[in-house]
Design an enzyme around this catalytic site. Structure first.
Site, mmCIF file in Angstrom:
data_model
loop_
_atom_site.group_PDB
_atom_site.id
_atom_site.type_symbol
_atom_site.label_atom_id
_atom_site.label_comp_id
_atom_site.label_asym_id
_atom_site.label_seq_id
_atom_site.Cartn_x
_atom_site.Cartn_y
_atom_site.Cartn_z
ATOM 1 N N ALA A 50 2.871 -2.167 4.064
ATOM 2 C CA ALA A 50 2.708 -1.174 5.122
ATOM 3 C C ALA A 50 2.267 -1.924 6.362
ATOM 4 O O ALA A 50 1.420 -2.818 6.272
ATOM 5 C CB ALA A 50 1.652 -0.157 4.715
ATOM 6 N N SER B 274 0.826 -1.204 0.000
ATOM 7 C CA SER B 274 0.000 0.000 0.000
ATOM 8 C C SER B 274 0.860 1.254 0.000
ATOM 9 O O SER B 274 1.727 1.414 0.853
ATOM 10 C CB SER B 274 -0.889 0.055 1.253
ATOM 11 O OG SER B 274 -1.732 -1.047 1.293
ATOM 12 N N MET C 237 -1.603 -7.113 7.066
ATOM 13 C CA MET C 237 -2.652 -7.963 6.487
ATOM 14 C C MET C 237 -2.223 -8.621 5.177
ATOM 15 O O MET C 237 -3.077 -8.986 4.364
ATOM 16 C CB MET C 237 -3.916 -7.117 6.230
ATOM 17 C CG MET C 237 -4.421 -6.353 7.447
ATOM 18 S SD MET C 237 -5.783 -5.271 7.057
ATOM 19 C CE MET C 237 -5.911 -4.279 8.570
ATOM 20 N N SER C 238 -0.925 -8.797 4.983
ATOM 21 C CA SER C 238 -0.483 -9.323 3.679
ATOM 22 C C SER C 238 0.818 -10.114 3.797
ATOM 23 O O SER C 238 1.241 -10.488 4.881
ATOM 24 C CB SER C 238 -0.290 -8.157 2.693
ATOM 25 O OG SER C 238 0.841 -7.393 3.056
ATOM 26 N N HIS D 147 -5.635 -9.241 -1.019
ATOM 27 C CA HIS D 147 -5.653 -9.495 0.423
ATOM 28 C C HIS D 147 -6.795 -10.431 0.792
ATOM 29 O O HIS D 147 -7.824 -10.467 0.125
ATOM 30 C CB HIS D 147 -5.856 -8.182 1.184
ATOM 31 C CG HIS D 147 -4.841 -7.130 0.876
ATOM 32 N ND1 HIS D 147 -4.976 -6.269 -0.186
ATOM 33 C CD2 HIS D 147 -3.682 -6.811 1.494
ATOM 34 C CE1 HIS D 147 -3.920 -5.457 -0.211
ATOM 35 N NE2 HIS D 147 -3.128 -5.756 0.793
ATOM 36 N N HIS E 248 -6.452 4.235 7.641
ATOM 37 C CA HIS E 248 -5.829 3.980 6.336
ATOM 38 C C HIS E 248 -5.145 5.233 5.780
ATOM 39 O O HIS E 248 -4.134 5.136 5.079
ATOM 40 C CB HIS E 248 -6.883 3.450 5.362
ATOM 41 C CG HIS E 248 -6.316 2.873 4.099
ATOM 42 N ND1 HIS E 248 -5.347 1.882 4.102
ATOM 43 C CD2 HIS E 248 -6.565 3.133 2.801
ATOM 44 C CE1 HIS E 248 -5.034 1.573 2.859
ATOM 45 N NE2 HIS E 248 -5.754 2.317 2.048
ATOM 46 N N HIS F 212 -8.648 1.808 -7.922
ATOM 47 C CA HIS F 212 -8.124 1.747 -9.288
ATOM 48 C C HIS F 212 -7.559 0.359 -9.561
ATOM 49 O O HIS F 212 -7.148 -0.341 -8.660
ATOM 50 C CB HIS F 212 -7.075 2.825 -9.542
ATOM 51 C CG HIS F 212 -5.889 2.727 -8.642
ATOM 52 N ND1 HIS F 212 -4.863 1.852 -8.866
ATOM 53 C CD2 HIS F 212 -5.576 3.386 -7.506
ATOM 54 C CE1 HIS F 212 -3.966 1.984 -7.916
ATOM 55 N NE2 HIS F 212 -4.367 2.895 -7.074
ATOM 56 N N ASN G 142 2.473 3.349 11.042
ATOM 57 C CA ASN G 142 1.800 3.858 12.240
ATOM 58 C C ASN G 142 2.168 2.974 13.426
ATOM 59 O O ASN G 142 2.566 1.825 13.240
ATOM 60 C CB ASN G 142 0.281 3.862 12.038
ATOM 61 C CG ASN G 142 -0.227 2.500 11.615
ATOM 62 O OD1 ASN G 142 -0.057 2.087 10.466
ATOM 63 N ND2 ASN G 142 -0.815 1.777 12.543
ATOM 64 N N TYR H 173 -8.824 -9.989 3.176
ATOM 65 C CA TYR H 173 -10.036 -9.233 3.558
ATOM 66 C C TYR H 173 -10.873 -8.794 2.362
ATOM 67 O O TYR H 173 -12.006 -8.354 2.512
ATOM 68 C CB TYR H 173 -9.672 -8.017 4.423
ATOM 69 C CG TYR H 173 -8.775 -6.993 3.766
ATOM 70 C CD1 TYR H 173 -9.265 -6.118 2.800
ATOM 71 C CD2 TYR H 173 -7.439 -6.909 4.118
ATOM 72 C CE1 TYR H 173 -8.438 -5.192 2.191
ATOM 73 C CE2 TYR H 173 -6.604 -5.980 3.522
ATOM 74 C CZ TYR H 173 -7.112 -5.125 2.568
ATOM 75 O OH TYR H 173 -6.284 -4.226 1.972
ATOM 76 N N GLU H 174 -10.313 -8.902 1.159
ATOM 77 C CA GLU H 174 -11.105 -8.590 -0.032
ATOM 78 C C GLU H 174 -12.083 -9.714 -0.355
ATOM 79 O O GLU H 174 -12.962 -9.538 -1.203
ATOM 80 C CB GLU H 174 -10.184 -8.317 -1.224
ATOM 81 C CG GLU H 174 -9.361 -7.039 -1.048
ATOM 82 C CD GLU H 174 -8.355 -6.835 -2.165
ATOM 83 O OE1 GLU H 174 -8.724 -6.238 -3.177
ATOM 84 O OE2 GLU H 174 -7.204 -7.292 -2.012
HETATM 85 CL CL1 6GU Z 1 -1.824 -1.023 12.851
HETATM 86 N N1 6GU Z 1 -2.562 -3.166 11.585
HETATM 87 C C1 6GU Z 1 -2.702 -3.932 10.521
HETATM 88 N N2 6GU Z 1 -3.299 -5.117 10.693
HETATM 89 N N3 6GU Z 1 -2.286 -3.595 9.295
HETATM 90 C C2 6GU Z 1 -1.695 -2.419 9.161
HETATM 91 C C3 6GU Z 1 -1.506 -1.563 10.227
HETATM 92 C C4 6GU Z 1 -1.963 -1.995 11.461
HETATM 93 N N4 6GU Z 1 -0.872 -0.463 9.765
HETATM 94 C C5 6GU Z 1 -0.675 -0.639 8.458
HETATM 95 N N5 6GU Z 1 -1.172 -1.822 8.081
#
Ligand code: 6GU
Length: 287
Positions: free
Chosen positions: A118, A35, A221-222, A88, A259, A66, A245, A90-91
């Protein structure tokens, strides 16, 4: 018959074949952009690009509004293929669909896969903007039986029970440290354990605390599903997380994972991450 439910060999083979008739590039390195990190694909020279929707058997990207693209080209003369946008859990895709591109990479001749993502920082020493070399992973969906290799094993790709203790290539990790040091990235270059969750909801505070106690330095998540399938079929793997983050770890915090912050940090560090990866590519040894 064996392999019948998904027949990923047949489908991967047909797609690899189709792609190789459309481009003269014979990629040795396959790159998956996380991402906000898709700028890496723009560094490729003599590009031949395909929208995912135009590639037979390819899943379609839903996440950023996109279409994703598969970009062929060269980085300082090294033939590469780059996924700009990934798939992913979750999709809602079947997990084998998420990892199909790894098998297509393999059948096109790719030897080394580089993945970026990310991620949220769990390690309290990490800062937003750190780049983490992934040295190992925790596959939480896998604990619940959600593994991309579940189902009949196709021996043409690899063994039934593949080893994962050597999933992340040690030489490539060392190369990343060397290149990162040369580029002056030492202050924000880390090595750690990545934990994958299904998403799309971010973690609760209790979940973050648990994952940290279990040994995870970052959460996302990947990546892990792709790593498992890439290792199964014998490609070398290197992976990086951009810490976009800090995962929220205490109840007094006003922070909320979102996000927008993820994409914003991606923008700030993307160029440095791209330089790290592209420099590595020019130094990887091929068989
Ligand atoms: Cl804090 N959690 C998850 N699961 N995926 C992320 C994230 C956090 N920050 C970027 N991708």
């Amino acid at each position: 018959s064996e392999g019948a439910p998904s027949n990923t060999f047949g489908r991967s083979y047909a797609t690899a074949d189709w792609l190789l008739t459309q481009t003269a590039v014979r990629p040795l390195v396959g790159i998956v952009c996380g991402s906000g990190l898709g700028g890496l694909a723009d560094l490729l020279k003599d590009q031949v690009a395909f929208n995912y929707r135009d590639i037979p058997n390819f899943p379609q990207s839903t996440v950023h509004g996109h279409a994703g693209r598969l970009v062929f080209g060269t980085l300082k003369g090294r033939p590469c293929v780059c996924m700009q946008g990934r798939f992913h859990l979750y999709e809602g895709y079947p997990i084998q669909k998420i990892t199909l591109p790894m098998r297509i990479f393999k059948l096109m001749g790719v030897e080394t896969v580089i993945l970026t993502n990310a991620a949220g920082g769990l390690n309290q020493d990490y800062k937003v903007g750190d780049i983490m070399i992934i040295k190992d992973h925790l596959n939480m969906p896998g604990f619940a039986g959600n593994n991309p290799l579940a189902g009949p094993n196709d021996e043409r790709f690899g063994v039934r029970f593949p080893c994962m203790s050597d999933a992340y290539d040690r030489e490539l990790q060392q190369l990343a440290v060397d290149v990162g040091t040369e580029l002056g990235y030492r202050d924000f270059l880390r090595e750690g354990v990545y934990c994958v969750l299904g998403g799309p909801s971010f973690e609760t505070i209790a979940e973050c605390r648990m994952l940290h106690k279990l040994g995870a330095d970052a959460v996302g998540m990947s990546t892990v599903h792709e790593v498992i399938v890439a290792r199964h079929c014998g490609m070398r793997v290197f992976a990086l997380s951009l810490i976009t983050n800090q995962a929220v770890m205490d109840y007094d915090s006003e922070e909320k994972a979102n996000h927008e912050e993820v994409l914003q940090t991606g923008k700030q560090r993307a160029e440095q991450l791209e330089r790290l990866v592209s420099t590595m590519v020019t130094r990887i040894e091929y068989n």
